[in-house]
Design a protein around this motif. Structure first.
Motif, PDB file in Angstrom:
ATOM      1  N   TRP A 158       0.808  -1.211   0.000  1.00 23.84           N
ATOM      2  CA  TRP A 158       0.000   0.000   0.000  1.00 23.84           C
ATOM      3  C   TRP A 158       0.847   1.271   0.000  1.00 23.84           C
ATOM      4  O   TRP A 158       0.302   2.380  -0.006  1.00 23.84           O
ATOM      5  CB  TRP A 158      -0.924   0.018   1.227  1.00 23.84           C
ATOM      6  CG  TRP A 158      -1.878  -1.130   1.276  1.00 23.84           C
ATOM      7  CD1 TRP A 158      -1.870  -2.151   2.183  1.00 23.84           C
ATOM      8  CD2 TRP A 158      -2.990  -1.377   0.415  1.00 23.84           C
ATOM      9  NE1 TRP A 158      -2.892  -3.019   1.933  1.00 23.84           N
ATOM     10  CE2 TRP A 158      -3.597  -2.566   0.848  1.00 23.84           C
ATOM     11  CE3 TRP A 158      -3.519  -0.699  -0.683  1.00 23.84           C
ATOM     12  CZ2 TRP A 158      -4.719  -3.095   0.215  1.00 23.84           C
ATOM     13  CZ3 TRP A 158      -4.639  -1.228  -1.317  1.00 23.84           C
ATOM     14  CH2 TRP A 158      -5.224  -2.415  -0.868  1.00 23.84           C
ATOM     15  N   THR A 161      -0.046   3.828  -2.640  1.00 21.69           N
ATOM     16  CA  THR A 161      -1.403   4.377  -2.703  1.00 21.69           C
ATOM     17  C   THR A 161      -1.818   5.142  -1.455  1.00 21.69           C
ATOM     18  O   THR A 161      -2.747   5.946  -1.513  1.00 21.69           O
ATOM     19  CB  THR A 161      -2.430   3.250  -2.925  1.00 21.69           C
ATOM     20  OG1 THR A 161      -2.368   2.342  -1.814  1.00 21.69           O
ATOM     21  CG2 THR A 161      -2.153   2.507  -4.213  1.00 21.69           C
ATOM     22  N   ASP A 162      -1.136   4.899  -0.323  1.00 21.88           N
ATOM     23  CA  ASP A 162      -1.580   5.462   0.947  1.00 21.88           C
ATOM     24  C   ASP A 162      -0.802   6.716   1.313  1.00 21.88           C
ATOM     25  O   ASP A 162       0.440   6.716   1.290  1.00 21.88           O
ATOM     26  CB  ASP A 162      -1.433   4.433   2.072  1.00 21.88           C
ATOM     27  CG  ASP A 162      -2.402   3.273   1.908  1.00 21.88           C
ATOM     28  OD1 ASP A 162      -3.175   3.278   0.932  1.00 21.88           O
ATOM     29  OD2 ASP A 162      -2.385   2.359   2.753  1.00 21.88           O
ATOM     30  N   GLU A 172      -0.596  -2.298   6.869  1.00 22.52           N
ATOM     31  CA  GLU A 172      -1.663  -1.328   6.649  1.00 22.52           C
ATOM     32  C   GLU A 172      -1.764  -0.420   7.861  1.00 22.52           C
ATOM     33  O   GLU A 172      -1.576  -0.853   8.998  1.00 22.52           O
ATOM     34  CB  GLU A 172      -2.995  -2.056   6.405  1.00 22.52           C
ATOM     35  CG  GLU A 172      -4.079  -1.181   5.830  1.00 22.52           C
ATOM     36  CD  GLU A 172      -5.288  -1.994   5.398  1.00 22.52           C
ATOM     37  OE1 GLU A 172      -5.767  -1.809   4.272  1.00 22.52           O
ATOM     38  OE2 GLU A 172      -5.752  -2.825   6.207  1.00 22.52           O
ATOM     39  N   LYS A 174      -4.476   1.694   8.995  1.00 22.88           N
ATOM     40  CA  LYS A 174      -5.826   2.202   9.212  1.00 22.88           C
ATOM     41  C   LYS A 174      -6.096   2.269  10.721  1.00 22.88           C
ATOM     42  O   LYS A 174      -6.104   1.226  11.387  1.00 22.88           O
ATOM     43  CB  LYS A 174      -6.849   1.304   8.515  1.00 22.88           C
ATOM     44  CG  LYS A 174      -6.792   1.394   6.995  1.00 22.88           C
ATOM     45  CD  LYS A 174      -7.859   0.521   6.356  1.00 22.88           C
ATOM     46  CE  LYS A 174      -7.937   0.736   4.848  1.00 22.88           C
ATOM     47  NZ  LYS A 174      -8.974  -0.113   4.219  1.00 22.88           N
ATOM     48  N   PHE A 229      -4.956   9.891   7.149  1.00 24.92           N
ATOM     49  CA  PHE A 229      -4.898   8.769   6.206  1.00 24.92           C
ATOM     50  C   PHE A 229      -5.766   9.053   4.996  1.00 24.92           C
ATOM     51  O   PHE A 229      -6.938   9.437   5.117  1.00 24.92           O
ATOM     52  CB  PHE A 229      -5.392   7.480   6.884  1.00 24.92           C
ATOM     53  CG  PHE A 229      -5.311   6.253   6.006  1.00 24.92           C
ATOM     54  CD1 PHE A 229      -4.227   5.398   6.106  1.00 24.92           C
ATOM     55  CD2 PHE A 229      -6.321   5.956   5.095  1.00 24.92           C
ATOM     56  CE1 PHE A 229      -4.148   4.259   5.303  1.00 24.92           C
ATOM     57  CE2 PHE A 229      -6.245   4.828   4.280  1.00 24.92           C
ATOM     58  CZ  PHE A 229      -5.155   3.977   4.398  1.00 24.92           C
ATOM     59  N   GLN A 230      -5.197   8.847   3.829  1.00 21.61           N
ATOM     60  CA  GLN A 230      -5.947   8.871   2.569  1.00 21.61           C
ATOM     61  C   GLN A 230      -5.394   7.765   1.674  1.00 21.61           C
ATOM     62  O   GLN A 230      -4.211   7.434   1.749  1.00 21.61           O
ATOM     63  CB  GLN A 230      -5.813  10.228   1.872  1.00 21.61           C
ATOM     64  CG  GLN A 230      -6.399  11.390   2.647  1.00 21.61           C
ATOM     65  CD  GLN A 230      -6.166  12.712   1.942  1.00 21.61           C
ATOM     66  OE1 GLN A 230      -6.906  13.093   1.045  1.00 21.61           O
ATOM     67  NE2 GLN A 230      -5.107  13.412   2.351  1.00 21.61           N
ATOM     68  N   ARG A 231      -6.258   7.222   0.843  1.00 19.03           N
ATOM     69  CA  ARG A 231      -5.833   6.174  -0.098  1.00 19.03           C
ATOM     70  C   ARG A 231      -6.405   6.455  -1.475  1.00 19.03           C
ATOM     71  O   ARG A 231      -7.584   6.790  -1.614  1.00 19.03           O
ATOM     72  CB  ARG A 231      -6.281   4.796   0.383  1.00 19.03           C
ATOM     73  CG  ARG A 231      -6.015   3.674  -0.634  1.00 19.03           C
ATOM     74  CD  ARG A 231      -6.354   2.305  -0.089  1.00 19.03           C
ATOM     75  NE  ARG A 231      -5.402   1.897   0.946  1.00 19.03           N
ATOM     76  CZ  ARG A 231      -5.528   0.775   1.672  1.00 19.03           C
ATOM     77  NH1 ARG A 231      -6.556  -0.025   1.489  1.00 19.03           N
ATOM     78  NH2 ARG A 231      -4.618   0.484   2.581  1.00 19.03           N
ATOM     79  N   ASN A 232      -5.559   6.291  -2.469  1.00 23.71           N
ATOM     80  CA  ASN A 232      -6.000   6.378  -3.859  1.00 23.71           C
ATOM     81  C   ASN A 232      -6.635   5.040  -4.223  1.00 23.71           C
ATOM     82  O   ASN A 232      -5.951   4.070  -4.531  1.00 23.71           O
ATOM     83  CB  ASN A 232      -4.802   6.686  -4.757  1.00 23.71           C
ATOM     84  CG  ASN A 232      -5.192   6.809  -6.217  1.00 23.71           C
ATOM     85  OD1 ASN A 232      -6.369   6.959  -6.539  1.00 23.71           O
ATOM     86  ND2 ASN A 232      -4.212   6.736  -7.093  1.00 23.71           N
ATOM     87  N   SER A 233      -7.968   4.973  -4.164  1.00 25.55           N
ATOM     88  CA  SER A 233      -8.667   3.704  -4.315  1.00 25.55           C
ATOM     89  C   SER A 233     -10.001   3.919  -5.002  1.00 25.55           C
ATOM     90  O   SER A 233     -10.616   4.986  -4.900  1.00 25.55           O
ATOM     91  CB  SER A 233      -8.894   3.059  -2.943  1.00 25.55           C
ATOM     92  OG  SER A 233      -9.753   1.945  -3.024  1.00 25.55           O
ATOM     93  N   ASP A 238     -12.337   3.074   1.566  1.00 28.72           N
ATOM     94  CA  ASP A 238     -10.921   2.810   1.804  1.00 28.72           C
ATOM     95  C   ASP A 238     -10.135   4.064   2.167  1.00 28.72           C
ATOM     96  O   ASP A 238      -8.950   3.975   2.494  1.00 28.72           O
ATOM     97  CB  ASP A 238     -10.286   2.182   0.556  1.00 28.72           C
ATOM     98  CG  ASP A 238     -10.142   0.679   0.678  1.00 28.72           C
ATOM     99  OD1 ASP A 238     -10.379   0.151   1.774  1.00 28.72           O
ATOM    100  OD2 ASP A 238      -9.792   0.028  -0.323  1.00 28.72           O
ATOM    101  N   SER A 239     -10.767   5.220   2.063  1.00 30.91           N
ATOM    102  CA  SER A 239     -10.058   6.471   2.322  1.00 30.91           C
ATOM    103  C   SER A 239     -10.847   7.317   3.308  1.00 30.91           C
ATOM    104  O   SER A 239     -12.049   7.110   3.509  1.00 30.91           O
ATOM    105  CB  SER A 239      -9.848   7.244   1.016  1.00 30.91           C
ATOM    106  OG  SER A 239      -8.982   8.345   1.210  1.00 30.91           O
TER     107      SER A 239
END
Length: 486
Positions: A158, A161-162, A172, A174, A229-233, A238-239
């Motif tokens: 991740w 993407t994270d 992870e 989260k 936290f942010q995720r490109n998803s 997920d974000s």
């Protein structure tokens, strides 16, 4: 946790789907093929576990339940543990099943059902002690992470993407309140059963100080705190919105949780079942500190946090439903907004008494053990197991609670298991066992979820938490109400 949204058709070695196995003594041995991993390939062997498996299989009248117990109860030991020593201490790395990472939540829940067997199996006791040590090192590495690798130099998939402070060794990141509650529950249960003080060393105390610090930071009374936290998803859950800090809240003393136990983002950041779990965890922590006469400097801040959190829960956790009366909200924001639902993953509202009780009490009261809390829980329970819960699904194959993680119409066996574990109604427990008996789709194991109309459409064929939790239910039933297994 990575999403397993694809469905699998479960087929036996013969090629036939065993969607509706015959029940009890009427079934033949051919209905129950050997599906447990061969002894030579099992990760860990426990004499106490094998003994109870033989005893249950020999004595229960429902032979299919006995077969399922043999497959499911040892699944964590058979397939997911890596036991060694590190720094002179036992060290146990526990994966979830088909994902090579150790979740603080899952690893605690996976070994919890073995605690009652520890006294007669010192090797098993060492294994669980090793989980406590491994969890301690994980918390010290990053109290905001939910999942870790055994190799502390490994870079997460991740990483690209994270947008968060991702360190090597973390799978992870989260932030979920329950990630820090489960290790306390396991430590308390381990001590309650064994009386062994050895895991509670300086490292463990340092980890507990991190827990208290993180809980305080995520009350956010002094600003957002260090976590974002942010995720490109492609998945919205997920974000975390609003620059990775979540939607606005009124700072009332509740702890913010950016993610649910499902690893899906919260809508309102005050996740009530996890805050209630934190309250009971703080009480257990203080009991350990006081009884063992250690960590005196932690007792006062733990008590202050417990008091603050308890007051906030009493004020904000309960809302009035037009049909069911006073119920627990699933999430709230302190401004009066809330969600009325539940998610199958534990901690859930349904699971509150399972998590709040001690290992042996079976007490179904929650929220300071008062009469109001008990009544509110029972009202909530009725609401959750009905269409008033948007993630309750009922179909031709069964009924239960799911969640956003794998989508609509997917029932999680964990919810059915938890319903039985938190019930004192023998008819309700019996109905749950019957449904679980028919939802494995011929595989001999529990799954993450199954379609409400077709058990052969399921997610995750290797999910050790669901397997071991099912084993816990069967063992509890065998010990307390064996007639239900006839």
């Amino acid at each position: 946790m990575e999403r397993r949204t694809f469905l699998r058709q479960s087929v036996l070695a013969s090629g036939a789907v065993m969607a509706g196995s015959r029940i009890g003594a009427a079934a033949s041995a051919a209905d129950f093929p050997v599906v447990r991993i061969p002894a030579a390939r099992r990760k860990f062997k426990s004499q106490a576990v094998e003994k109870i498996i033989r005893e249950v299989r020999e004595n229960v009248g429902n032979k299919e339940i006995g077969w399922l117990f043999e497959n499911c109860f040892p699944n964590t030991l058979d397939t997911t543990v890596d036991f060694t020593t590190a720094g002179g201490k036992p060290d146990t790395y526990v994966i979830t099943g088909d994902i090579d990472a150790m979740w603080l939540r899952d690893s605690s829940a996976q070994v919890w059902p073995y605690l009652t067997l520890c006294k007669e199996d010192k090797d098993l006791q060492q294994l669980i002690r090793g989980v406590i040590h491994r969890q301690t090192s994980c918390i010290l590495r990053d109290p905001y992470a939910n999942a870790f690798y055994k190799d502390t130099s490994r870079v997460s998939e991740w990483k690209k993407t994270d947008v968060t402070d991702m360190k090597p060794g973390i799978h992870e990141r989260k932030w979920e309140i329950d990630s820090l509650c489960y290790p306390i529950r396991l430590a308390y249960g381990y001590w309650e059963v064994t009386g062994d003080k050895s895991p509670f060393d300086g490292d463990w105390l340092a980890a507990m100080a991190k827990v208290l610090q993180t809980f305080r930071e995520q009350q956010r009374k002094d600003g957002h705190g260090p976590y974002t936290f942010q995720r490109n998803s492609q998945y919205a859950t997920d974000s975390v919105p609003m620059g990775g800090y979540g939607y606005p809240t009124k700072k009332v003393g509740l702890i913010h949780s950016m993610f649910r136990p499902s690893d899906d983002a919260t809508i309102y950041p005050f996740l009530i079942p996890s805050n209630l779990f934190a309250l009971s965890s703080l009480r257990n922590l203080r009991t350990l500190l006081q009884t063992l006469a250690i960590g005196k400097e932690l007792d006062r801040p733990a008590f202050a946090l417990e008091t603050d959190l308890g007051n906030a829960l009493n004020e904000h956790a309960i809302v009035t439903h037009p049909v069911f009366g006073e119920v627990f909200a699933y999430e709230t924001d302190g401004f009066g907004n809330h969600t009325l639902m539940d998610d199958a993953n534990v901690p859930s509202l349904l699971a509150l008494p399972y998590l709040q009780s001690t290992l042996f009490s079976g007490d179904l009261s929650v929220l300071n053990n008062d009469k109001r809390g008990y009544t509110v829980y029972q009202n909530t329970r009725r609401m959750l197991w009905s269409e008033a819960n948007p993630f309750f699904f009922r179909g031709k194959a069964g009924e239960g609670i799911g969640g956003p993680h794998v989508g609509l119409d997917m029932v999680w066996p964990i919810s059915i298991i938890v319903r039985a574990l938190t019930s004192h109604d023998s008819q309700e427990v019996s109905a749950c066992l019957k449904q679980l008996q028919h939802c494995h789709a011929g595989t001999g194991f529990m799954h993450e979820s199954f379609h409400k109309d077709d058990v052969s459409k399921y997610t995750r064929k290797w999910f050790a938490w669901a397997n071991t939790l099912f084993g816990e239910l069967v063992l509890k039933t065998y010990r307390q109400t064996p007639a239900l297994l006839s």
